[in-house]
Design a protein around this motif. Structure first.
Motif, mmCIF file in Angstrom:
data_model
loop_
_atom_site.group_PDB
_atom_site.id
_atom_site.type_symbol
_atom_site.label_atom_id
_atom_site.label_comp_id
_atom_site.label_asym_id
_atom_site.label_seq_id
_atom_site.Cartn_x
_atom_site.Cartn_y
_atom_site.Cartn_z
ATOM 1 N N GLU A 1 28.372 23.256 -44.103
ATOM 2 C CA GLU A 1 27.866 24.249 -45.045
ATOM 3 C C GLU A 1 28.884 24.624 -46.113
ATOM 4 O OE1 GLU A 1 26.701 27.462 -42.528
ATOM 5 O OE2 GLU A 1 25.196 26.278 -41.458
ATOM 6 N N SER A 2 29.892 23.774 -46.335
ATOM 7 C CA SER A 2 30.877 24.056 -47.373
ATOM 8 C C SER A 2 30.248 23.899 -48.753
ATOM 9 C CB SER A 2 32.067 23.087 -47.261
ATOM 10 O OG SER A 2 32.870 23.153 -48.420
ATOM 11 N N PRO A 3 30.458 24.866 -49.658
ATOM 12 C CA PRO A 3 29.915 24.716 -51.010
ATOM 13 C C PRO A 3 30.571 23.578 -51.785
ATOM 14 C CG PRO A 3 31.338 26.651 -50.866
ATOM 15 C CD PRO A 3 31.142 26.158 -49.464
ATOM 16 N N LEU A 4 31.752 23.125 -51.345
ATOM 17 C CA LEU A 4 32.427 22.020 -52.020
ATOM 18 C C LEU A 4 31.909 20.663 -51.563
ATOM 19 C CD1 LEU A 4 36.152 23.224 -52.082
ATOM 20 C CD2 LEU A 4 34.404 23.440 -53.855
ATOM 21 N N MET A 5 31.514 20.563 -50.277
ATOM 22 C CA MET A 5 30.964 19.319 -49.737
ATOM 23 C C MET A 5 29.733 19.648 -48.895
ATOM 24 S SD MET A 5 34.433 17.232 -48.619
ATOM 25 C CE MET A 5 33.520 15.784 -48.059
ATOM 26 N N PRO A 6 28.686 20.134 -49.533
ATOM 27 C CA PRO A 6 27.504 20.546 -48.778
ATOM 28 C C PRO A 6 26.879 19.377 -48.019
ATOM 29 C CG PRO A 6 27.033 20.489 -51.129
ATOM 30 C CD PRO A 6 28.516 20.323 -50.984
ATOM 31 N N GLY A 7 26.483 19.647 -46.790
ATOM 32 C CA GLY A 7 25.842 18.624 -45.974
ATOM 33 C C GLY A 7 26.800 17.679 -45.291
ATOM 34 N N VAL A 8 28.118 17.905 -45.450
ATOM 35 C CA VAL A 8 29.120 17.028 -44.839
ATOM 36 C C VAL A 8 29.913 17.833 -43.798
ATOM 37 C CG1 VAL A 8 31.119 15.556 -45.207
ATOM 38 C CG2 VAL A 8 29.321 15.693 -46.956
ATOM 39 N N PRO A 9 29.607 17.667 -42.505
ATOM 40 C CA PRO A 9 30.366 18.393 -41.473
ATOM 41 C C PRO A 9 31.846 18.018 -41.515
ATOM 42 C CG PRO A 9 28.352 17.475 -40.554
ATOM 43 C CD PRO A 9 28.513 16.876 -41.927
ATOM 44 N N HIS A 10 32.700 19.017 -41.501
ATOM 45 C CA HIS A 10 34.154 18.792 -41.525
ATOM 46 C C HIS A 10 34.626 18.639 -40.074
ATOM 47 C CE1 HIS A 10 33.605 19.769 -45.640
ATOM 48 N NE2 HIS A 10 34.830 20.178 -45.906
ATOM 49 N N GLU A 11 34.553 17.417 -39.573
ATOM 50 C CA GLU A 11 34.778 17.161 -38.146
ATOM 51 C C GLU A 11 36.217 16.796 -37.805
ATOM 52 O OE1 GLU A 11 31.877 14.145 -37.457
ATOM 53 O OE2 GLU A 11 30.235 15.588 -37.190
ATOM 54 N N LYS A 12 37.084 16.619 -38.814
ATOM 55 C CA LYS A 12 38.467 16.217 -38.537
ATOM 56 C C LYS A 12 39.449 17.386 -38.606
ATOM 57 C CE LYS A 12 39.901 12.171 -39.708
ATOM 58 N NZ LYS A 12 40.424 11.018 -40.474
ATOM 59 N N VAL A 13 38.946 18.574 -38.879
ATOM 60 C CA VAL A 13 39.799 19.760 -38.991
ATOM 61 C C VAL A 13 40.163 20.264 -37.598
ATOM 62 C CG1 VAL A 13 39.882 22.168 -39.747
ATOM 63 C CG2 VAL A 13 38.881 20.425 -41.236
ATOM 64 N N ARG A 14 41.446 20.582 -37.403
ATOM 65 C CA ARG A 14 41.924 21.100 -36.117
ATOM 66 C C ARG A 14 42.829 22.313 -36.347
ATOM 67 N NH1 ARG A 14 38.372 18.393 -34.986
ATOM 68 N NH2 ARG A 14 38.223 16.672 -33.466
ATOM 69 N N ALA A 15 42.725 23.292 -35.459
ATOM 70 C CA ALA A 15 43.546 24.505 -35.550
ATOM 71 C C ALA A 15 44.931 24.262 -34.971
ATOM 72 C CB ALA A 15 42.860 25.646 -34.812
ATOM 73 N N LEU A 16 45.923 24.957 -35.521
ATOM 74 C CA LEU A 16 47.285 24.898 -35.004
ATOM 75 C C LEU A 16 47.705 26.231 -34.379
ATOM 76 C CD1 LEU A 16 49.217 22.848 -37.731
ATOM 77 C CD2 LEU A 16 48.538 22.096 -35.438
ATOM 78 N N PHE A 17 47.733 27.308 -35.185
ATOM 79 C CA PHE A 17 48.216 28.583 -34.652
ATOM 80 C C PHE A 17 47.596 29.763 -35.408
ATOM 81 C CE2 PHE A 17 51.319 27.221 -37.875
ATOM 82 C CZ PHE A 17 51.423 28.348 -38.684
ATOM 83 N N PRO A 18 47.549 30.941 -34.762
ATOM 84 C CA PRO A 18 47.011 32.144 -35.423
ATOM 85 C C PRO A 18 47.991 32.679 -36.451
ATOM 86 C CG PRO A 18 47.879 32.707 -33.267
ATOM 87 C CD PRO A 18 47.960 31.208 -33.374
ATOM 88 N N MET A 19 47.479 33.216 -37.537
ATOM 89 C CA MET A 19 48.321 33.766 -38.597
ATOM 90 C C MET A 19 48.233 35.299 -38.617
ATOM 91 S SD MET A 19 47.416 30.913 -41.520
ATOM 92 C CE MET A 19 48.203 31.799 -42.858
ATOM 93 N N TYR A 20 47.142 35.825 -39.121
ATOM 94 C CA TYR A 20 46.979 37.277 -39.247
ATOM 95 C C TYR A 20 45.530 37.547 -39.645
ATOM 96 C CZ TYR A 20 47.461 35.942 -44.125
ATOM 97 O OH TYR A 20 47.287 35.321 -45.340
ATOM 98 N N GLN A 21 45.181 38.815 -39.701
ATOM 99 C CA GLN A 21 43.849 39.201 -40.144
ATOM 100 C C GLN A 21 43.843 39.421 -41.659
ATOM 101 O OE1 GLN A 21 41.577 41.962 -37.387
ATOM 102 N NE2 GLN A 21 43.664 42.338 -36.693
ATOM 103 N N THR A 22 42.750 39.030 -42.289
ATOM 104 C CA THR A 22 42.553 39.270 -43.716
ATOM 105 C C THR A 22 41.522 40.374 -43.904
ATOM 106 O OG1 THR A 22 43.119 37.064 -44.543
ATOM 107 C CG2 THR A 22 41.576 38.325 -45.834
#
Length: 326
Positions: free
Chosen positions: A100-121
């Motif tokens: 659901e990214s507005p930059l690549m609609p319809g393309v699931p971002h399946e290669k993204v992985r989390a590393l560590f927590p940062m902070y709250q925005t």
């Protein structure tokens, strides 16, 4: 029995073996990495500049920081491999994972992985003290700066104003954090709403140079925002975070995490995670928002799978990662 003596030769061989093992461990590392941050005046840029310097100094990589439009762009740049490290809020990251990214609609971002927590925005808002705007309802019909297009701020403030009954008919303006603060100061916009870690440089400078009024969310605004963006949670901005802010401000927030691509070598993901999680004082020196960059916040992320290198570090240090996030 004679005491055992360690010869200089033996110690030299041991040191050489250790060094060669370390070099071998880094053999699949890139020579440089690019970190996607955000606009100047925002928290990502300051946080990322400091952390990039730590990576360069401690890990021997050339870590460059790139100004971007923020999380929406960062998650796509990491997905495509153009950036090796990026900062995201969990809302845009989750939407991108679902295609659901507005930059690549319809393309699931399946290669993204989390590393560590940062902070709250937290979402924030300010007007000049001379303004007649005293609530978010008063912004109707006004020109409101929401930060750079594609950033967390622009994404969610725009969504709020477009969908919250009684708050519509807002003229949206897009620019970086520092530029938006300048536009408010110059009277080109009526209000500056943003999303960034505390304290946000653009607001801090604005409040020092001008008489400013910060806007707190009433219960109606809080409820509408969380109904429109369920990933949001209530948040309190402490009094005196900024000059001209003597009282607590009620708002909402999203958690930020550092992300990478599945292609990052496991040993590098491990070392980057370790660097952030074991150097709290240095991280806070980069930006005060890093006071929340703590391993105990790892499970604030429930939507992005963790990189195996990050999983290894957290589980070695007593933090169990659920199977569905591995």
């Amino acid at each position: 029995m004679k005491p055992i003596k360690y010869s200089l030769f033996a110690l030299t061989i041991a040191a050489a073996f250790s060094g060669s093992a370390l070099a071998q461990d880094k053999s699949d590392w890139p020579s440089s990495i690019t970190i996607g941050t955000g606009s100047q005046g925002g928290t990502y840029f300051g946080y990322g500049s400091g952390f990039g310097a730590m990576i360069s100094e401690d890990l021997g990589l050339n870590a460059g920081v790139e100004i971007t439009g923020g999380p929406v762009q960062n998650v796509t740049l990491v997905e495509t491999g153009e950036h090796q490290l990026g900062f995201v809020t969990l809302g845009p990251a989750d939407e991108a994972r679902k295609g659901e990214s507005p930059l690549m609609p319809g393309v699931p971002h399946e290669k993204v992985r989390a590393l560590f927590p940062m902070y709250q925005t937290p979402l924030q808002a300010a007007v000049l003290a001379s303004s007649d705007i005293e609530s978010f309802q008063d912004m109707e019909g006004k020109r409101v700066g929401v930060g750079p297009a594609g950033g967390t701020s622009a994404t969610y403030w725009t969504r709020f104003f477009e969908n919250a009954e009684g708050y519509g008919n807002v003229d949206i303006s897009n620019a970086g954090g520092s530029d938006t603060a300048g536009q408010l100061k110059d009277g080109l916009i009526d209000a500056f709403v943003y999303a960034a870690g505390l304290p946000t440089g653009a607001y801090a400078q604005l409040a020092v140079e001008n008489d400013v009024r910060f806007i707190s969310m009433d219960e109606e605004t809080l409820e509408k925002m969380m109904a429109i963006v369920p990933a949001m949670a209530p948040f309190t901005i402490p009094a005196n975070t900024y000059e001209d802010q003597p009282e607590d401000l009620q708002t909402v927030s999203l958690w930020n995490f550092a992300i990478t691509n599945t292609d990052m070598p496991e040993s590098l993901a491990y070392e980057i995670t370790k660097l952030a999680m074991t150097n709290h004082d240095r991280m806070v020196t980069n930006h005060a928002a890093a006071k929340e960059t703590l391993p105990e916040n790892v499970l604030k992320n429930q939507v992005i799978p963790f990189h195996p290198g990050a999983v290894k570090w957290f589980e070695e240090n007593g933090y169990e990662i659920p199977a569905d996030l591995k």
